[in-house]
Design a protein around this motif. Sequence first.
Motif, short mmCIF file in Angstrom:
data_model
loop_
_atom_site.label_atom_id
_atom_site.label_comp_id
_atom_site.label_asym_id
_atom_site.label_seq_id
_atom_site.Cartn_x
_atom_site.Cartn_y
_atom_site.Cartn_z
N SER A 50 0.80 -1.23 0.00
CA SER A 50 0.00 0.00 0.00
C SER A 50 0.83 1.28 0.00
O SER A 50 0.28 2.36 0.09
CB SER A 50 -0.91 0.02 1.23
N SER A 105 -4.19 -2.39 -8.50
CA SER A 105 -5.10 -1.51 -7.77
C SER A 105 -4.36 -0.42 -7.01
O SER A 105 -4.94 0.61 -6.66
CB SER A 105 -5.96 -2.32 -6.79
N ILE A 106 -3.07 -0.62 -6.72
CA ILE A 106 -2.26 0.40 -6.06
C ILE A 106 -1.24 1.00 -7.03
O ILE A 106 -1.11 2.21 -7.16
CB ILE A 106 -1.54 -0.18 -4.83
N GLN A 134 -7.89 2.65 -1.12
CA GLN A 134 -7.86 1.35 -0.45
C GLN A 134 -8.44 1.52 0.93
O GLN A 134 -8.01 2.39 1.68
CB GLN A 134 -6.44 0.80 -0.37
N TYR A 135 -9.43 0.67 1.26
CA TYR A 135 -10.10 0.75 2.56
C TYR A 135 -9.90 -0.57 3.30
O TYR A 135 -10.05 -1.65 2.73
CB TYR A 135 -11.60 1.01 2.38
N GLU A 136 -9.52 -0.47 4.57
CA GLU A 136 -9.33 -1.64 5.43
C GLU A 136 -10.20 -1.52 6.66
O GLU A 136 -10.33 -0.43 7.24
CB GLU A 136 -7.86 -1.76 5.86
N THR A 196 -9.93 -5.98 3.13
CA THR A 196 -9.26 -4.94 2.36
C THR A 196 -9.92 -4.85 0.99
O THR A 196 -10.06 -5.86 0.29
CB THR A 196 -7.76 -5.24 2.18
N ALA A 222 -9.87 -2.36 -2.64
CA ALA A 222 -9.14 -1.31 -3.34
C ALA A 222 -9.69 -1.18 -4.75
O ALA A 222 -10.20 -2.13 -5.34
CB ALA A 222 -7.65 -1.62 -3.38
N ARG A 259 -8.79 1.25 -8.49
CA ARG A 259 -7.96 2.25 -9.16
C ARG A 259 -8.48 2.47 -10.58
O ARG A 259 -8.83 1.51 -11.28
CB ARG A 259 -6.50 1.80 -9.21
N LYS A 279 -9.59 -4.76 -6.29
CA LYS A 279 -8.98 -5.81 -5.49
C LYS A 279 -9.79 -5.98 -4.22
O LYS A 279 -10.22 -5.00 -3.61
CB LYS A 279 -7.52 -5.47 -5.13
N SER A 309 -7.89 -10.23 -7.36
CA SER A 309 -7.31 -8.99 -7.86
C SER A 309 -7.24 -9.04 -9.38
O SER A 309 -7.20 -10.11 -9.98
CB SER A 309 -5.91 -8.76 -7.28
#
Length: 717
Positions: free
Chosen positions: A46, A152-153, A415-417, A427, A429, A431, A462, A480
């Motif tokens: 991340s 995604s990152i 991205q959310y956790e 998690t 994510a 993008r 993801k 993903s």
Amino acid sequence: MKKYIYALITVVATQITYAQVSSQEKRKDSIDTTEILEEVLITSASREIQRRSDVPGSIATINTKTIEETKAFGIDQLVNQVPGVFMSTSRVASNEQHFMAVRSPISTKALFLYLEDGLQIRPTSVFNHNALLEMNDVSYRRIEVLKGPASSIYGSEAIGGSFNFITKNPSDKLSGSVGFQTNDLGLSRYEFEISDSVNKNLGFYLGGFHGKRQDGPIEHSDYEKTAITFKTVFDISDTTNWTTVFDLIDYRSDMTGSLSEADFNSRDFESDQTFTEREAIAFRVRATVSTFWNDYNKTSFNLIVRDNRMDQNPSYRVRQFRNQGQLTGFGSGEINSNQFKSYVGLMQHKLDFNFANSSLIIGATFDYSPQEYVAETTDIFVDPETGRNTGFTINSGDFILNYDANIFNYAGFFQYEISPINAFKITAALRYDGFEYDYDNLTDGIVGVDDAVDTFNNLTPKLGVNYNFDTRSGIYANYSQGFTPPQVSTLYRNRNELKGIKPSRFNNYEIGGYFSSSPKIKFDAAIYLLEGENTLITLRDQDDNFFNTNAGKTRSYGLEYGITWTPIKEISLTHNGSYAHHRYVDFFDQGIDYSDTDRETAPNLLGTSLITYRKAINQYLGFSVTAEHELVGEYNTSFEGQVENEDGTFDTATYDGHHVFNLRATASYKGFEVWTHALNIFDELYAARASFNRFRGENSFTIGNPIAFHFGARYNF
């Protein structure tokens, strides 16, 4: 050497831990305490420091201790210790030029992302499979390998795996080292490092090396490389940090090319090439400013400037002309030059919530990279008696390609956790990437396609979950996606005949886990399925020229695992391995259906095993000895290549794989270190990579190392 002067204001988020520890502690370059604890901290998932147990993916860390113990003189000696990773290179002939395989066949495709402190070293769509030669391996204190798509990152090209090289930080006090390495493969290398803190807020690190090879055991394999890294860390306050990193790489190497099957089997290492070469100069400067606004908010601002040039007279473009199977004395080739500059900005903000241990990362990035590319034909002179390519002339103005392209990539991501319960984390994510290639053909009406503006875009999700039984064991699962737009040179080189190259898309499904029992046993494993659509592959045309096209669908699936057992403090046994299948699901070539067949250069088995004995005699004197076994399994060298048996039947062309055994020993006394490597101690004849030549009806080989001995010495102060 070209001079570069740039001024930037910026800096790096990845060097700050979640806790607001003192600025001085953040610059310490001793072995991370996280490398001693079971809870290893990583940044690759991340760009933020987090616990390994919070990452729903397969990730491996090569820590400072391993790097120091291995005493590698090539990055492959490090990353090949990671399960499922095979960096295929010949230390005797390739000179850091390499192929890569991670959840994919051994190839040169844009399936891997190379990062330094979490930031790409090259722009998207200007991928080069030899990009790791643009790195300075002296400057790294840790390497993180994240397998599977990370689009995604990081965006595109993070398909098979992402390699994140974490640079060394300044030390509290004046320290450094000087070293020398040499071997009987013709290599000599000089290294240096120096680091200090000017005051409690400002520190610097400077490290580099100069290496060269001359008169190696295979002809036409000389090379020379200089690499320098300069890093400063300025703690503006207890909550704000400014880091700059400057990299300069100057590289030149002969390109030996591959050996015929007869020369390989007879150990005739006389190269057919006498003039092919690659030159590269790579400059990067990046600056990151990272600040904690309060206990819950952190923002990082990054600016990057890149200036790269790679000039080639490539061996893989050389073709010899034949008449009724006999050499005519002539052939064809090309010279090319690829230059780009990049201006990159990236902003990332992390927000922690007082709810279910949740957090949100949001970010945006842009990358503007003007590129210049020119390729011209050459006439090759061939000795008909020996088959050696003895010289060439450039057909000035006879262009294969000559263009400028302004490449623009812009993206936004989040991205959310969240942890509904302490042991369970989710998690998610997403993008969005947009790409624009503004292509200007500088030879309109002569060669190449008309001027064009091509756009691509993609939305990449993801989703992953972790469940941790305790701080030492847990399981995870993830889905993903990965996305790769066409490389610019590939798109415009092939468009006339193939109506363009399509973007490749991948879906990855993965389940894995890890377990450790104190320091005695550590185990991790992952099962994955990677499905590709419009996967980019390389074929040969009727004139024996390479070209790229899309395969309809591909599928890779397999098991990766690693286990380390430490029965007593002084001894450790490690085995890292993978078992995989790589298949064409839907693929036609020249009207023939190759669907449901194995892909070429795709070994099912990869493995590395190590036994290490370490002994500290006293506080000043110690030594270690390591025995290593490298395994590469059998693989097809072509999906269409057939070899005739003595009974008249035909089999698919294959390479038998190989087993290579190495020994390493290191001794240290106070600040002095000496070490030696015995490579390929049984003198196994093997190939770093084998492929099928359909026009010769046989395999060709990139030669692996013969038996060799390597020596190094270093003084640390």
